[in-house]
Motif scaffolding. Structure first.
Motif, PDB file in Angstrom:
ATOM      1  N   ASN A 196      41.871  49.057  48.881  1.00  0.00           N
ATOM      2  CA  ASN A 196      42.760  48.477  47.870  1.00  0.00           C
ATOM      3  C   ASN A 196      41.989  47.895  46.681  1.00  0.00           C
ATOM      4  O   ASN A 196      42.559  47.154  45.877  1.00  0.00           O
ATOM      5  N   ARG A 197      40.714  48.216  46.561  1.00  0.00           N
ATOM      6  CA  ARG A 197      39.975  47.819  45.349  1.00  0.00           C
ATOM      7  C   ARG A 197      40.442  48.693  44.203  1.00  0.00           C
ATOM      8  O   ARG A 197      40.813  49.847  44.389  1.00  0.00           O
ATOM      9  N   ARG A 198      40.422  48.139  42.979  1.00  0.00           N
ATOM     10  CA  ARG A 198      41.036  48.851  41.860  1.00  0.00           C
ATOM     11  C   ARG A 198      40.228  48.717  40.576  1.00  0.00           C
ATOM     12  O   ARG A 198      39.412  47.808  40.431  1.00  0.00           O
ATOM     13  N   TYR A 199      40.502  49.638  39.690  1.00  0.00           N
ATOM     14  CA  TYR A 199      39.867  49.653  38.365  1.00  0.00           C
ATOM     15  C   TYR A 199      40.948  49.863  37.316  1.00  0.00           C
ATOM     16  O   TYR A 199      41.753  50.798  37.410  1.00  0.00           O
ATOM     17  N   LEU A 270      45.947  42.147  37.941  1.00  0.00           N
ATOM     18  CA  LEU A 270      45.523  42.854  39.149  1.00  0.00           C
ATOM     19  C   LEU A 270      44.188  42.369  39.699  1.00  0.00           C
ATOM     20  O   LEU A 270      43.684  42.917  40.689  1.00  0.00           O
ATOM     21  N   LEU A 271      43.605  41.343  39.052  1.00  0.00           N
ATOM     22  CA  LEU A 271      42.340  40.733  39.514  1.00  0.00           C
ATOM     23  C   LEU A 271      41.218  41.764  39.661  1.00  0.00           C
ATOM     24  O   LEU A 271      40.376  41.665  40.550  1.00  0.00           O
ATOM     25  N   PRO A 275      35.050  40.985  42.174  1.00  0.00           N
ATOM     26  CA  PRO A 275      34.401  42.013  43.007  1.00  0.00           C
ATOM     27  C   PRO A 275      35.099  42.267  44.338  1.00  0.00           C
ATOM     28  O   PRO A 275      34.985  43.360  44.889  1.00  0.00           O
ATOM     29  N   GLU A 276      35.822  41.274  44.821  1.00  0.00           N
ATOM     30  CA  GLU A 276      36.538  41.441  46.085  1.00  0.00           C
ATOM     31  C   GLU A 276      37.698  42.413  45.935  1.00  0.00           C
ATOM     32  O   GLU A 276      38.074  43.110  46.884  1.00  0.00           O
ATOM     33  N   GLU A 281      33.762  45.285  35.556  1.00  0.00           N
ATOM     34  CA  GLU A 281      32.660  44.326  35.436  1.00  0.00           C
ATOM     35  C   GLU A 281      32.708  43.565  34.119  1.00  0.00           C
ATOM     36  O   GLU A 281      31.807  42.799  33.810  1.00  0.00           O
ATOM     37  N   ASN A 282      33.731  43.816  33.317  1.00  0.00           N
ATOM     38  CA  ASN A 282      33.889  43.040  32.066  1.00  0.00           C
ATOM     39  C   ASN A 282      35.382  42.888  31.744  1.00  0.00           C
ATOM     40  O   ASN A 282      36.225  43.459  32.403  1.00  0.00           O
TER      41      ASN A 282
END
Length: 282
Positions: A196-199, A270-271, A275-276, A281-282
């Protein structure tokens, strides 16, 4: 109208099992069907964990049609020719991995309806390989498509949510409807379904969303540092099987600040810079 009223020449229902093919934590059966009917989709119907789960003469295969709730696409009738008992015993004893233990052949019965027949049914049971006589009388006709379902037609902006494998097929084939429709600017989301990590990203350049799709098909990371690191760890197959693309919103403004502001908004919501939860990264 019930399917039993349409398929009147089906024969003895006790000669069949229905295969309600669903998402297997790796792939959607609809995507498998569209990508490779003769090999991979056939393999889905021939697969077993070692038990003789298709213990009848025919498999009536149905594909979870995920663009629409409680809808199934007819995937053909497969005749069971044989079962590999020797290999099945090894699978059960963990001396071999689950695999295609059945030899099956596509039946000519209602072959002309494969990919065209859409069925309404809310399947709540955990079992996906079930007795035909119990479930077949409940299946309802939803629609008969003029042509077998394909990815040629653009699905619309409202529910634009596809996995990487499907995105790759569309871009590789350069499907005109999709290419023309995706010449838009907007904010999008990439999601790893397992973690469930997102970009969150933006498509602001010439070619819009279509260009970003092309970038991801060619590189998988689209130039993002966080995704580059993840790709080196996981590999391309992981991205194909586990990453999805979702259109969050269309941005009609041509002003750079406007699209940057919308991208920042979605990153915060969406936070994705934590990193969690994300790769930004910006």
């Amino acid at each position: 109208m019930l399917i039993s009223e349409l398929l009147t020449d089906i024969g003895d229902l006790k000669d069949y099992k229905i295969h309600f093919a669903k998402y297997d934590q790796k792939k959607e059966p609809l995507d498998v069907y569209l990508a490779d009917f003769d090999n991979e989709w056939k393999g889905w119907n021939a697969w077993s964990t070692g038990n003789n789960i298709f213990s009848r003469k025919y498999i009536f295969s149905l594909i979870n049609f995920y663009p629409e709730n409680n809808t199934w696409l007819f995937g053909g009738i497969w005749e069971v020719k044989s079962f590999n008992w020797e290999l099945a015993e090894k699978v059960k004893n963990k001396q071999a991995e689950p695999c295609c233990l059945y030899e099956i052949e596509l039946s000519p019965k209602y072959k002309e309806l494969i990919g065209r027949l859409k069925i309404s049914y809310e399947h709540k049971d955990r079992a996906v390989r079930v007795m035909m006589e119990k479930y077949f009388p409940r299946l309802e006709l939803k629609e008969i498509l003029a042509e077998p379902y394909s990815e040629k037609s653009f699905a619309g902006y409202k529910n634009l949510h596809v996995d990487f494998a499907k995105m790759k097929r569309i871009v590789t084939k350069s499907l005109p409807e999709w290419k023309n429709a995706l010449q838009i600017k907007g904010i999008y989301l990439l999601t790893d379904k397992l973690t469930n990590r997102r970009y969150v990203g933006q498509a602001a350049g010439e070619g819009g969303i279509w260009q970003r799709w092309s970038d991801y098909v060619n590189t998988y990371h689209g130039g993002n540092v966080g995704l580059k690191k993840y790709l080196s760890e996981k590999g391309q197959d992981y991205f194909d099987n586990n990453f999805t693309f979702t259109l969050l919103e269309i941005v009609e403004s041509n002003l750079e600040n406007d699209i940057n502001d919308r991208e920042t908004y979605w990153k915060n919501v969406l936070l994705s810079r934590n990193p969690e939860f994300g790769f930004n990264e910006n």
